[in-house]
Design a protein around this motif. Structure first.
Motif, short mmCIF file in Angstrom:
data_model
loop_
_atom_site.label_atom_id
_atom_site.label_comp_id
_atom_site.label_asym_id
_atom_site.label_seq_id
_atom_site.Cartn_x
_atom_site.Cartn_y
_atom_site.Cartn_z
N LEU A 302 7.65 -1.01 55.88
CA LEU A 302 8.54 -0.42 56.88
C LEU A 302 9.67 0.29 56.13
O LEU A 302 10.26 -0.28 55.21
N VAL A 303 9.95 1.52 56.51
CA VAL A 303 11.02 2.29 55.86
C VAL A 303 12.10 2.64 56.88
O VAL A 303 11.85 2.70 58.09
N SER A 304 13.30 2.90 56.39
CA SER A 304 14.37 3.29 57.30
C SER A 304 14.16 4.73 57.78
O SER A 304 14.52 5.07 58.90
N ALA A 305 13.58 5.60 56.92
CA ALA A 305 13.48 7.03 57.20
C ALA A 305 14.85 7.60 57.55
O ALA A 305 14.98 8.50 58.39
N HIS A 306 15.87 7.06 56.90
CA HIS A 306 17.27 7.47 57.14
C HIS A 306 17.45 8.95 56.84
O HIS A 306 17.20 9.40 55.72
N ASN A 307 17.86 9.72 57.85
CA ASN A 307 18.05 11.15 57.70
C ASN A 307 19.32 11.55 58.45
O ASN A 307 19.28 11.94 59.61
N PRO A 308 20.48 11.41 57.81
CA PRO A 308 21.76 11.66 58.49
C PRO A 308 21.96 13.14 58.82
O PRO A 308 21.65 14.02 58.01
N GLN A 309 22.48 13.38 60.02
CA GLN A 309 22.80 14.74 60.46
C GLN A 309 24.21 14.78 61.04
O GLN A 309 24.63 13.84 61.70
N LYS A 384 26.96 -3.77 67.91
CA LYS A 384 26.82 -2.36 68.24
C LYS A 384 27.07 -1.51 67.00
O LYS A 384 27.98 -1.79 66.22
N LEU A 385 26.26 -0.48 66.81
CA LEU A 385 26.55 0.53 65.80
C LEU A 385 27.56 1.49 66.41
O LEU A 385 27.25 2.23 67.35
N ALA A 386 28.78 1.44 65.91
CA ALA A 386 29.87 2.22 66.49
C ALA A 386 30.84 2.61 65.38
O ALA A 386 30.60 2.36 64.20
N TYR A 387 31.95 3.23 65.77
CA TYR A 387 32.91 3.72 64.78
C TYR A 387 33.38 2.64 63.81
O TYR A 387 33.56 2.89 62.62
N LYS A 393 28.35 8.56 57.08
CA LYS A 393 29.21 9.66 57.52
C LYS A 393 28.71 10.26 58.83
O LYS A 393 29.44 10.99 59.50
N SER A 394 27.45 9.99 59.18
CA SER A 394 26.84 10.58 60.36
C SER A 394 26.65 9.56 61.48
O SER A 394 26.61 8.35 61.23
N GLU A 395 26.50 10.05 62.70
CA GLU A 395 26.40 9.18 63.87
C GLU A 395 25.13 9.44 64.67
O GLU A 395 25.02 8.98 65.81
N ASN A 396 24.18 10.16 64.11
CA ASN A 396 22.98 10.56 64.85
C ASN A 396 22.00 9.41 65.01
O ASN A 396 20.96 9.33 64.37
#
Length: 422
Positions: A302-309, A384-387, A393-396
């Motif tokens: 399983l991978v995160s496939a993290h791709n911040p935008q 919660k994933l929040a501020y 740096k990204s919130e997508n």
């Protein structure tokens, strides 16, 4: 680092003599100083009843966007998000500006490793600028510290390049990672091709675009030999092809994005651009087949496939928005969701020992005197994933500001720690 006592956690680490046991674990000066039923005096205590203590999680696929797009993510923010997500190691795709294709590029990506909890393992490009035309100097890159070779977010479309890469990498037992996608079939596509895309009037991305390349890659692997890892599998037919190839003895492994089964194409009726990913979310029927493959072990990792935008890349009309999810910190939630029907030990294996085995790395062992490279995971913790909790740096993220279950409570490595304040 101060001494920390983790009380009553269940050990999931097959290499450990404590595997399956509920014990107390003390960490001192970056080492595991005690494992047992006693509770030695410590500077800090973490009550870990109902939690899993494993080797540090390892992500086989993430983008940190540095260099080139540091406003989306940089090496330090990416490492911080990874540590908060439970990852002590992350393999970075080469899709930066410039692309990871030279010795200095590899050196730069590893430059913060001595100062960060999460260690970066650069994946170098197979072709110059990931364009699929001209091979990079893979032996030099391997010597410089590249952990594997891939064009990352771009598939290796050139058949002869793929063949030569499989042959070339055998000189040092290297791993070729390819994302199976026919770029022409998927051209201008924004979501899974099916009933939902027709109803929404959006250009679809058929499963055929993945399946054709999986079949091609496996045929070339049988012809040339070598080690092949197929990333971000999303199709039932792809799974069947990989399963048959494994039965034939081919050295092929595969992964799936941890978030892939949390959604299907009907969820895109909301036009939430945070659900725009490649490969796209498929149908509920495809998801069932992927779930079965995960349970049976056909899907290795399983991978995160993290791709911040950044905001400018996502707050657009759906067809104009960029692909990708900020996902390093929510893999724990995905695992907790999957654990309703799959053994937790099996899932933990897919983010610890399995990715390291593919890359030729040893899995950390939970024993006294060993380095403390550990992840403490609570499948029941709600957050919660929040501020105030987001380290990227990204919130997508489609989970943004929504109540979810499953979190990495603490991560230890390199004589450093991340501990979530509950």
């Amino acid at each position: 680092m101060k001494s920390i006592l983790i009380k009553s956690a269940r050990i999931v680490n097959k290499e450990s003599s404590h595997h399956g046991k509920e014990v107390n674990v003390q960490i001192k000066n970056g080492k595991i100083s005690y494992i047992g039923d006693d509770a030695p005096n410590s500077d800090e205590t973490i009550e870990a009843q109902g939690m899993i203590l494993s080797a540090g999680w390892f992500d086989l696929q993430a983008v940190f966007a540095d260099p080139g797009h540091e406003h989306k993510e940089d090496l330090l923010s990416g490492a911080a998000a990874a540590a908060a997500g439970g990852f002590t190691g992350v393999a970075l795709l080469p899709n930066n500006k410039p692309v990871t294709q030279g010795k200095n590029d590899v050196k730069y990506l590893k430059s913060n490793n001595q100062d960060t909890l999460t260690q970066v393992y650069p994946i170098a490009a197979v072709t110059l600028d990931c364009k699929g035309v001209e091979l990079t100097e893979m032996i030099d890159l391997h010597v410089a510290g590249a952990i594997a070779f891939s064009d990352g977010l771009r598939p290796i479309w050139h058949t002869d390049i793929l063949l030569k890469s499989l042959q070339y990498l055998q000189k040092f037992d290297g791993v070729l990672i390819n994302r199976p996608e026919d770029i022409h079939l998927n051209m201008f596509g924004v979501m899974n091709e099916g009933i939902s895309s027709t109803q929404l009037g959006m250009k679809g991305m058929p499963t055929l675009s993945e399946e054709l390349i999986v079949q091609r890659d496996l045929e070339l692997l049988a012809y040339a030999g070598g080690k092949l890892h197929l990333s971000n599998i999303s199709s039932a037919k792809s799974i069947n092809l990989i399963k048959e190839a494994k039965k034939k003895g081919l050295q092929v492994t595969c992964d799936m994005a941890a978030y892939q089964l949390d959604f299907d194409d009907e969820d895109l009726m909301s036009f939430d651009t945070n659900l725009k990913v490649n490969p796209p979310f498929r149908t509920a029927k495809e998801n069932k087949a992927l779930f079965k493959a995960l349970k049976e072990g056909v899907i290795d990792v399983l991978v995160s496939a993290h791709n911040p935008q950044d905001e400018d890349s996502k707050k657009l009309e759906f067809d104009l928005a960029d692909f990708g999810i900020n996902s390093l910190q929510t893999v724990a939630h995905n695992i907790a969701t999957l654990a309703k029907d799959i053994e937790l030990d099996t899932l933990i294996e897919k983010v610890t020992a399995a990715p390291r085995k593919i890359l030729g790395l040893s899995n950390p062992v939970i024993e006294e005197g060993e380095n403390a490279e550990l992840t403490l995971f609570s499948p029941d913790y709600e957050w919660k994933l929040a501020y105030n909790t987001n380290f990227s740096k990204s919130e997508n993220s489609p989970y943004w500001n929504k109540a979810i279950k499953g979190k990495a409570i603490a991560t230890f490595n390199n004589d450093k720690s991340y501990i979530h304040k509950q």
